[in-house]
Design a protein around this motif. Sequence first.
Motif, PDB file in Angstrom:
ATOM      1  N   LEU A 134     134.704  99.934  10.722  1.00  0.00           N
ATOM      2  CA  LEU A 134     135.502  99.852   9.511  1.00  0.00           C
ATOM      3  C   LEU A 134     136.751  99.020   9.762  1.00  0.00           C
ATOM      4  N   GLU A 135     136.884  97.939   9.024  1.00  0.00           N
ATOM      5  CA  GLU A 135     138.055  97.071   9.172  1.00  0.00           C
ATOM      6  C   GLU A 135     139.254  97.704   8.486  1.00  0.00           C
ATOM      7  N   GLN A 136     140.331  97.859   9.260  1.00  0.00           N
ATOM      8  CA  GLN A 136     141.570  98.425   8.733  1.00  0.00           C
ATOM      9  C   GLN A 136     142.562  97.342   8.346  1.00  0.00           C
ATOM     10  N   GLY A 137     142.161  96.129   8.506  1.00  0.00           N
ATOM     11  CA  GLY A 137     143.096  95.014   8.371  1.00  0.00           C
ATOM     12  C   GLY A 137     143.207  94.367   9.726  1.00  0.00           C
ATOM     13  N   LYS A 138     142.682  93.166   9.829  1.00  0.00           N
ATOM     14  CA  LYS A 138     142.524  92.511  11.115  1.00  0.00           C
ATOM     15  C   LYS A 138     143.827  92.487  11.890  1.00  0.00           C
ATOM     16  N   PRO A 139     143.758  92.687  13.228  1.00  0.00           N
ATOM     17  CA  PRO A 139     142.554  92.925  14.033  1.00  0.00           C
ATOM     18  C   PRO A 139     142.223  94.407  14.195  1.00  0.00           C
ATOM     19  N   SER A 140     142.834  95.283  13.405  1.00  0.00           N
ATOM     20  CA  SER A 140     142.635  96.713  13.562  1.00  0.00           C
ATOM     21  C   SER A 140     141.305  97.150  12.963  1.00  0.00           C
ATOM     22  N   GLU A 141     140.626  98.076  13.633  1.00  0.00           N
ATOM     23  CA  GLU A 141     139.370  98.601  13.128  1.00  0.00           C
ATOM     24  C   GLU A 141     139.155 100.012  13.657  1.00  0.00           C
ATOM     25  N   MET A 142     138.313 100.761  12.974  1.00  0.00           N
ATOM     26  CA  MET A 142     137.914 102.094  13.406  1.00  0.00           C
ATOM     27  C   MET A 142     136.401 102.112  13.551  1.00  0.00           C
ATOM     28  N   LYS A 143     135.898 102.943  14.487  1.00  0.00           N
ATOM     29  CA  LYS A 143     134.460 103.021  14.718  1.00  0.00           C
ATOM     30  C   LYS A 143     133.992 104.462  14.606  1.00  0.00           C
ATOM     31  N   PHE A 144     132.815 104.625  14.000  1.00  0.00           N
ATOM     32  CA  PHE A 144     132.237 105.950  13.793  1.00  0.00           C
ATOM     33  C   PHE A 144     130.773 105.942  14.244  1.00  0.00           C
ATOM     34  N   ARG A 145     130.387 106.912  15.050  1.00  0.00           N
ATOM     35  CA  ARG A 145     128.999 107.057  15.496  1.00  0.00           C
ATOM     36  C   ARG A 145     128.308 108.106  14.631  1.00  0.00           C
ATOM     37  N   SER A 146     127.174 107.739  14.059  1.00  0.00           N
ATOM     38  CA  SER A 146     126.420 108.659  13.220  1.00  0.00           C
ATOM     39  C   SER A 146     124.989 108.809  13.715  1.00  0.00           C
ATOM     40  N   VAL A 147     124.450 110.001  13.542  1.00  0.00           N
ATOM     41  CA  VAL A 147     123.029 110.274  13.756  1.00  0.00           C
ATOM     42  C   VAL A 147     122.507 110.872  12.462  1.00  0.00           C
ATOM     43  N   GLU A 148     121.444 110.268  11.913  1.00  0.00           N
ATOM     44  CA  GLU A 148     120.918 110.720  10.630  1.00  0.00           C
ATOM     45  C   GLU A 148     119.409 110.936  10.693  1.00  0.00           C
ATOM     46  N   THR A 149     118.946 111.879   9.908  1.00  0.00           N
ATOM     47  CA  THR A 149     117.519 112.161   9.785  1.00  0.00           C
ATOM     48  C   THR A 149     117.109 111.899   8.343  1.00  0.00           C
ATOM     49  N   TRP A 150     116.044 111.116   8.197  1.00  0.00           N
ATOM     50  CA  TRP A 150     115.521 110.760   6.876  1.00  0.00           C
ATOM     51  C   TRP A 150     114.119 111.335   6.710  1.00  0.00           C
ATOM     52  N   ARG A 151     113.743 111.646   5.487  1.00  0.00           N
ATOM     53  CA  ARG A 151     112.388 112.079   5.182  1.00  0.00           C
ATOM     54  C   ARG A 151     111.875 111.265   4.002  1.00  0.00           C
ATOM     55  N   LYS A 152     110.630 110.802   4.143  1.00  0.00           N
ATOM     56  CA  LYS A 152     110.050 110.015   3.062  1.00  0.00           C
ATOM     57  C   LYS A 152     109.471 110.949   2.020  1.00  0.00           C
ATOM     58  N   GLU A 153     109.966 110.830   0.805  1.00  0.00           N
ATOM     59  CA  GLU A 153     109.502 111.644  -0.306  1.00  0.00           C
ATOM     60  C   GLU A 153     108.862 110.720  -1.323  1.00  0.00           C
ATOM     61  N   ARG A 154     107.538 110.800  -1.396  1.00  0.00           N
ATOM     62  CA  ARG A 154     106.748 109.839  -2.180  1.00  0.00           C
ATOM     63  C   ARG A 154     107.033 108.442  -1.633  1.00  0.00           C
ATOM     64  N   ALA A 155     107.651 107.578  -2.423  1.00  0.00           N
ATOM     65  CA  ALA A 155     107.874 106.211  -1.947  1.00  0.00           C
ATOM     66  C   ALA A 155     109.302 105.982  -1.465  1.00  0.00           C
ATOM     67  N   ALA A 156     110.145 107.023  -1.523  1.00  0.00           N
ATOM     68  CA  ALA A 156     111.566 106.846  -1.197  1.00  0.00           C
ATOM     69  C   ALA A 156     111.952 107.615   0.058  1.00  0.00           C
ATOM     70  N   TRP A 157     112.837 107.011   0.862  1.00  0.00           N
ATOM     71  CA  TRP A 157     113.407 107.671   2.025  1.00  0.00           C
ATOM     72  C   TRP A 157     114.716 108.338   1.607  1.00  0.00           C
ATOM     73  N   MET A 158     114.885 109.601   1.980  1.00  0.00           N
ATOM     74  CA  MET A 158     116.080 110.359   1.624  1.00  0.00           C
ATOM     75  C   MET A 158     116.707 110.954   2.881  1.00  0.00           C
ATOM     76  N   ILE A 159     118.032 110.975   2.935  1.00  0.00           N
ATOM     77  CA  ILE A 159     118.732 111.578   4.072  1.00  0.00           C
ATOM     78  C   ILE A 159     118.659 113.096   3.944  1.00  0.00           C
ATOM     79  N   ILE A 160     118.181 113.759   5.015  1.00  0.00           N
ATOM     80  CA  ILE A 160     118.148 115.224   5.013  1.00  0.00           C
ATOM     81  C   ILE A 160     119.149 115.811   6.012  1.00  0.00           C
ATOM     82  N   GLY A 161     119.694 114.981   6.890  1.00  0.00           N
ATOM     83  CA  GLY A 161     120.686 115.463   7.841  1.00  0.00           C
ATOM     84  C   GLY A 161     121.540 114.315   8.343  1.00  0.00           C
ATOM     85  N   SER A 162     122.842 114.552   8.484  1.00  0.00           N
ATOM     86  CA  SER A 162     123.751 113.500   8.958  1.00  0.00           C
ATOM     87  C   SER A 162     124.959 114.123   9.638  1.00  0.00           C
ATOM     88  N   GLU A 163     125.348 113.545  10.761  1.00  0.00           N
ATOM     89  CA  GLU A 163     126.575 113.967  11.453  1.00  0.00           C
ATOM     90  C   GLU A 163     127.278 112.728  11.984  1.00  0.00           C
TER      91      GLU A 163
END
Length: 233
Positions: A104-133
């Motif tokens: 995430l750019e805070q205004g150059k050259p400053s930035e923030m970083k975030f690590r995410s792990v997500e779980t998706w499940r396909k429901e019919r033809a669409a992928w949906m997030i079922i878990g995120s941290e």
Amino acid sequence: MLLSIALLVGILSVPAFAQDSCSLLHRQTQAFSDAGQRGDGAAMARMLDPKVIFFNETGEKATRADMAGAMPPAGGTPIRNIATTDWDCTVYGDVAVTSFIDVLEQGKPSEMKFRSVETWRKERAAWMIIGSETLTLAQDPDTVVLEPKALNEYAGSYEAEAGMKFTFARKGGDLVASLNGGAETAQKAQARDIFFTPGHGSTPKVFQRGDDGKITGFIYLRGKNSIVFKRMV
């Protein structure tokens, strides 16, 4: 023979399916992050399962309804750029697990970083997030250069009640530290009397001085588990 060929075709088609799904999820992940910056709750809700388990970077739990109610930033507020990087994805049939870093750019050259792990499940033809941290990635602060004479003030042995012992020494233009006789690690100065080990800038060592200006010890800042060290030598 025909059965064997059919099985082979099926096996070979799995990696392609997984690759296509991961590419799609990468695009959806970027779109979700962009929607979050715009405050576009409707766009985020379309990618969330109604029973999603979602924890943001502050450790707070959010529901689909919470995110669907997001509002755009006040007029005139700049929308910050965000880039989804370090992408990783594994597909298990109709379930996929992804990990990534949002920059995430805070205004150059400053930035923030975030690590995410997500779980998706396909429901019919669409992928949906079922878990995120998401976790905020700690980044080292900018450093300052202190004169060798100033670094000499920190050299010595320090002990805590827990039986821990830190030894600091100046080597050339650097200050190094050893914990309980272990390997030496370089210490970088954030400011006078504030040092940190590279890669661990969020847990600095803050040196303390007596009325005469001489160093009497330091506090190893570790949140609630901070440790006070007294100078022995």
